[in-house]
Write a protein that holds these residues in place. Sequence first.
Motif, PDB file in Angstrom:
ATOM      1  N   PHE A   5      18.117 -17.467 -37.982  1.00 22.85           N
ATOM      2  CA  PHE A   5      18.882 -18.071 -36.883  1.00 22.85           C
ATOM      3  C   PHE A   5      20.278 -17.456 -36.745  1.00 22.85           C
ATOM      4  N   ALA A   6      21.018 -17.390 -37.859  1.00 22.37           N
ATOM      5  CA  ALA A   6      22.376 -16.823 -37.801  1.00 22.37           C
ATOM      6  C   ALA A   6      22.316 -15.380 -37.304  1.00 22.37           C
ATOM      7  N   ASP A   7      21.288 -14.656 -37.752  1.00 23.19           N
ATOM      8  CA  ASP A   7      21.112 -13.273 -37.330  1.00 23.19           C
ATOM      9  C   ASP A   7      20.871 -13.187 -35.814  1.00 23.19           C
ATOM     10  N   ALA A   8      20.053 -14.109 -35.299  1.00 21.18           N
ATOM     11  CA  ALA A   8      19.755 -14.108 -33.861  1.00 21.18           C
ATOM     12  C   ALA A   8      21.017 -14.418 -33.042  1.00 21.18           C
ATOM     13  N   LEU A   9      21.822 -15.323 -33.563  1.00 20.88           N
ATOM     14  CA  LEU A   9      23.081 -15.656 -32.870  1.00 20.88           C
ATOM     15  C   LEU A   9      24.015 -14.458 -32.805  1.00 20.88           C
ATOM     16  N   ALA A  10      24.171 -13.787 -33.948  1.00 21.01           N
ATOM     17  CA  ALA A  10      25.067 -12.635 -34.008  1.00 21.01           C
ATOM     18  C   ALA A  10      24.557 -11.509 -33.109  1.00 21.01           C
ATOM     19  N   LEU A  11      23.245 -11.303 -33.123  1.00 17.69           N
ATOM     20  CA  LEU A  11      22.629 -10.271 -32.297  1.00 17.69           C
ATOM     21  C   LEU A  11      22.866 -10.566 -30.807  1.00 17.69           C
ATOM     22  N   SER A  12      22.739 -11.832 -30.444  1.00 16.07           N
ATOM     23  CA  SER A  12      22.952 -12.221 -29.042  1.00 16.07           C
ATOM     24  C   SER A  12      24.376 -11.906 -28.621  1.00 16.07           C
ATOM     25  N   GLN A  13      25.343 -12.260 -29.459  1.00 17.87           N
ATOM     26  CA  GLN A  13      26.743 -12.002 -29.141  1.00 17.87           C
ATOM     27  C   GLN A  13      26.996 -10.503 -29.000  1.00 17.87           C
ATOM     28  N   ARG A  14      26.385  -9.732 -29.888  1.00 15.77           N
ATOM     29  CA  ARG A  14      26.549  -8.277 -29.836  1.00 15.77           C
ATOM     30  C   ARG A  14      26.054  -7.724 -28.498  1.00 15.77           C
ATOM     31  N   LEU A  15      24.918  -8.210 -28.027  1.00 16.53           N
ATOM     32  CA  LEU A  15      24.374  -7.690 -26.766  1.00 16.53           C
ATOM     33  C   LEU A  15      25.199  -8.167 -25.563  1.00 16.53           C
ATOM     34  N   ARG A  16      25.774  -9.368 -25.668  1.00 17.47           N
ATOM     35  CA  ARG A  16      26.654  -9.832 -24.589  1.00 17.47           C
ATOM     36  C   ARG A  16      27.899  -8.957 -24.498  1.00 17.47           C
ATOM     37  N   THR A  17      28.452  -8.633 -25.663  1.00 18.77           N
ATOM     38  CA  THR A  17      29.640  -7.777 -25.682  1.00 18.77           C
ATOM     39  C   THR A  17      29.327  -6.427 -25.041  1.00 18.77           C
ATOM     40  N   ALA A  18      28.080  -5.974 -25.219  1.00 12.72           N
ATOM     41  CA  ALA A  18      27.685  -4.687 -24.620  1.00 12.72           C
ATOM     42  C   ALA A  18      27.413  -4.826 -23.127  1.00 12.72           C
ATOM     43  N   GLY A  19      27.488  -6.045 -22.602  1.00  9.07           N
ATOM     44  CA  GLY A  19      27.398  -6.214 -21.151  1.00  9.07           C
ATOM     45  C   GLY A  19      26.102  -6.798 -20.627  1.00  9.07           C
ATOM     46  N   TRP A  20      25.169  -7.138 -21.509  1.00  8.62           N
ATOM     47  CA  TRP A  20      23.906  -7.695 -21.008  1.00  8.62           C
ATOM     48  C   TRP A  20      23.965  -9.207 -20.896  1.00  8.62           C
ATOM     49  N   LYS A  21      23.060  -9.740 -20.087  1.00 11.36           N
ATOM     50  CA  LYS A  21      22.904 -11.187 -19.936  1.00 11.36           C
ATOM     51  C   LYS A  21      21.839 -11.655 -20.910  1.00 11.36           C
ATOM     52  N   VAL A  22      22.250 -12.491 -21.835  1.00 10.30           N
ATOM     53  CA  VAL A  22      21.411 -12.762 -22.995  1.00 10.30           C
ATOM     54  C   VAL A  22      21.235 -14.248 -23.239  1.00 10.30           C
ATOM     55  N   GLU A  23      19.993 -14.657 -23.415  1.00 15.39           N
ATOM     56  CA  GLU A  23      19.694 -16.025 -23.818  1.00 15.39           C
ATOM     57  C   GLU A  23      19.163 -15.996 -25.255  1.00 15.39           C
ATOM     58  N   THR A  24      19.535 -16.994 -26.042  1.00 19.10           N
ATOM     59  CA  THR A  24      19.060 -17.063 -27.426  1.00 19.10           C
ATOM     60  C   THR A  24      18.001 -18.154 -27.539  1.00 19.10           C
ATOM     61  N   GLN A  25      16.879 -17.830 -28.165  1.00 21.55           N
ATOM     62  CA  GLN A  25      15.887 -18.857 -28.487  1.00 21.55           C
ATOM     63  C   GLN A  25      16.454 -19.689 -29.629  1.00 21.55           C
ATOM     64  N   MET A  26      16.572 -20.989 -29.407  1.00 22.29           N
ATOM     65  CA  MET A  26      17.281 -21.812 -30.387  1.00 22.29           C
ATOM     66  C   MET A  26      16.371 -22.398 -31.453  1.00 22.29           C
ATOM     67  N   GLU A  27      15.080 -22.464 -31.184  1.00 20.03           N
ATOM     68  CA  GLU A  27      14.173 -23.041 -32.179  1.00 20.03           C
ATOM     69  C   GLU A  27      13.018 -22.097 -32.443  1.00 20.03           C
ATOM     70  N   ALA A  28      12.678 -21.968 -33.718  1.00 20.61           N
ATOM     71  CA  ALA A  28      11.549 -21.114 -34.082  1.00 20.61           C
ATOM     72  C   ALA A  28      10.260 -21.725 -33.523  1.00 20.61           C
ATOM     73  N   ARG A  29       9.578 -20.961 -32.699  1.00 21.14           N
ATOM     74  CA  ARG A  29       8.280 -21.406 -32.161  1.00 21.14           C
ATOM     75  C   ARG A  29       7.335 -20.235 -32.246  1.00 21.14           C
TER      76      ARG A  29
END
Lengths: 453, 453
Positions: free
Chosen positions: A369-393
């Motif tokens: 989860f923490a990794d997914a959050l950090a990855l999402s922020q990284r891609l936003r900083t690079a300019g993409w529109k990013v949604e994070t899946q919040m629950e493992a499914r």
Amino acid sequence: MIKPRTPAGVLELLPREQIVFQRMLDGIRATFESFGFLPVETPVFELSDVLLTKTGGETERQVYFAQSTGALEKQEAGMPEMALRFDLTVPLARYVAEHEHDLAFPFRRYQMQRVYRGERAQRGRFREFYQCDIDVIGKDALSPRYDAEIPAIIHAVFEKLAIGEFTIQFNHRKLLRGFFEGLGIEGERQDLVLRELDKLDKRGEDAVRATLMEEGFELSADTADRLLAFSRVRSTGHADALAKLDALGAGTPQFEEGRQALRDTLGQLQAMGIPESRYAINLSIARGLDYYTGIVYETMLDAHPQIGSICSGGRYEDLASHYTKSKLPGVGISIGLSRLFWQLREAGALAMTAGGVDVLVALLDDDGFADALALSQRLRTAGWKVETQMEARKIAKQFQYADKAGIRVVVLRGENERGNDQVTLKDLRNGEQQTVALEQLEPALHAILGSGK
Amino acid sequence: MIKPRTPAGVLELLPREQIVFQRMLDGIRATFESFGFLPVETPVFELSDVLLTKTGGETERQVYFAQSTGALEKQEAGMPEMALRFDLTVPLARYVAEHEHDLAFPFRRYQMQRVYRGERAQRGRFREFYQCDIDVIGKDALSPRYDAEIPAIIHAVFEKLAIGEFTIQFNHRKLLRGFFEGLGIEGERQDLVLRELDKLDKRGEDAVRATLMEEGFELSADTADRLLAFSRVRSTGHADALAKLDALGAGTPQFEEGRQALRDTLGQLQAMGIPESRYAINLSIARGLDYYTGIVYETMLDAHPQIGSICSGGRYEDLASHYTKSKLPGVGISIGLSRLFWQLREAGALAMTAGGVDVLVALLDDDGFADALALSQRLRTAGWKVETQMEARKIAKQFQYADKAGIRVVVLRGENERGNDQVTLKDLRNGEQQTVALEQLEPALHAILGSGK
């Protein structure tokens, strides 16, 4: 339980449509700004006595009034205090008159807001719709050269919107009135004839010809035929436009003034590098409103003539005579974007594939989860529109959601990827999946999504 | 002649202010989109029976109704058919319920439109103002992890707006209600106490303490003191927030649930890389509305505490119970942008220097007109916002106009420059003038204007 529903006559869009609409708004705005127009927004309601300076008329019958609960309760006879704007021109007149001393003239403003009209409910007729307007307002005088800049702006707007081939057509009120003069049609009869010619598209030549020879007009068959022949003049290409203007023969001083203005406009468009296939003279264009005094414009989509003009306007003598003694001549155009959007959608001419969200960062297990959050922020900083899946499914569910939501790429890091400094990308458009080194994520995404951030 | 003026309680801006406002809107929108939110716009009016499902209350007293001229004439007793939206939450509820089967859940929507309230006329109180909202709506359930994503979005928004240092503060309704339970405050008395604590900022501790011990509350002095001590808890930094939560001691199951939720939120913010100076727990935050059931947020500008919260919201159980049987829990925030803009402007905290137009292409003599037009088009293609001087006037007049209009650079080519393939640029901010080779125009402009196109 109350049934959720909107009032009749409004255009409410689903998000995937709203994204396309928003992109059109953005494109129009960017183009207006590139020509040095400044933004104005006015309140949705104006004081009724300010908005409704002209009494009577069809427009006033369509006005919406706004009343607070308190005002409603103690309502007296007469007009409510406030009314919703029915166009952007009257608010502009009020704005320029009110802020005259704070504005630099010529004042170039754009305004893109919704307007309100109590139209009869009908498919494709809206009671609330966007108008996108530009106007150039001079103080005391405004060079006719501004008239010739407008078609260049229309050209840039519809190139940007990329909704197909189009033709900007124009005519000149002085050419028209001068021609009427030459036929002995004077005074108020000119207005009647103007309004009748404006109906050519709707009623057809035969009906208009018959009317022109009836009571009230009493034109001879010969005069009616000349009017119709004149209104048939349309050019194809720059040289043809000049030739067709030359071929009209000599006319009254007013006629010659209009003709020269059209020649100047043609020359200016050429100097601005506007392709000659994009503009034409069309001497049938009258524009019903008495308001216009010089050039008048209409814009047609070549593939959708049934839509009619998608961008119209013209030159007027005095914007704000109801509010100020200053003489404020201007020239402007309006795009009725809600109607245009609706018609293009009906015609299947709008691609609704534009995804609002570029990337879903999936979540396979809670340890990631923490990794997914950090990855999402990284891609936003690079300019993409990013949604994070919040629950493992189940990953299939996540792909399914991304697909329904119109998201293009799913990025995921399971235990394996996290252990090996890798990341997996799945392109939902073609189902292709690839695993790359983590530092290669941005280039890999860029290869799929392009620069269209 | 009618005096041009707007109704009381609206915020109408001059173009140079509107540019700044528009830039704020754009920045907020870009940030919302970077977190994967999708755009929604709803009509300004809703059917009155749909909008006003909850009867009575202050909000309904402030509603504006809309009526067409026809409806006004044949008006019967009772409520007009349509009312203007007073927030974006009720329209969102109606929208989600109406389009439920076309949306993918969790549904992430942003909406930035004006809303209408018949507030008493007062400085800084508006009857028409922008709200910029995001909400994440789940179907049946929504992970609490979405609650912790919201402060990350608030952080990104105000970093982007660059209006100064800010702190996102949050509290949790379950922590609050659990604490009340522990003090023996149950049922409706909890709501009363909640609403009273919400007034701490306005009324001060002494007045609130007195009220809590009065009729209707009848709390002991000790209980009142404990409530006030609890509400004084504020953290400074990440570790301090965790320590302050630990220091609260053991509580009821509901209390522990709220505490754990806040710990999770803190952890998630850290994982997202949000600087710890930007967030804090503040146990005085109550948010008046009964609506909220979990986390609640407020955002303060560090240098302007008197402005109060500039971005607030929280978690709620069920969005649209009036319109659908589906359970739709959600979490969201709202920025009241008109009020924020007005207050920042009052505080002198907004730079109004942002020029809308980058370049004026001047005109020294009519022979250079075609050249000026072509030059203008060239600079537009390169991405700048360009106005063309349409009539040859004294150059001093042109500089004067550009200055008044807020244009940064004047570009000109007189007979000399045209003969020598050169161009002259004048930077109006410092008066510096340079003549360069024509092909060096773009780099020279770029050096003055930077990349801020």
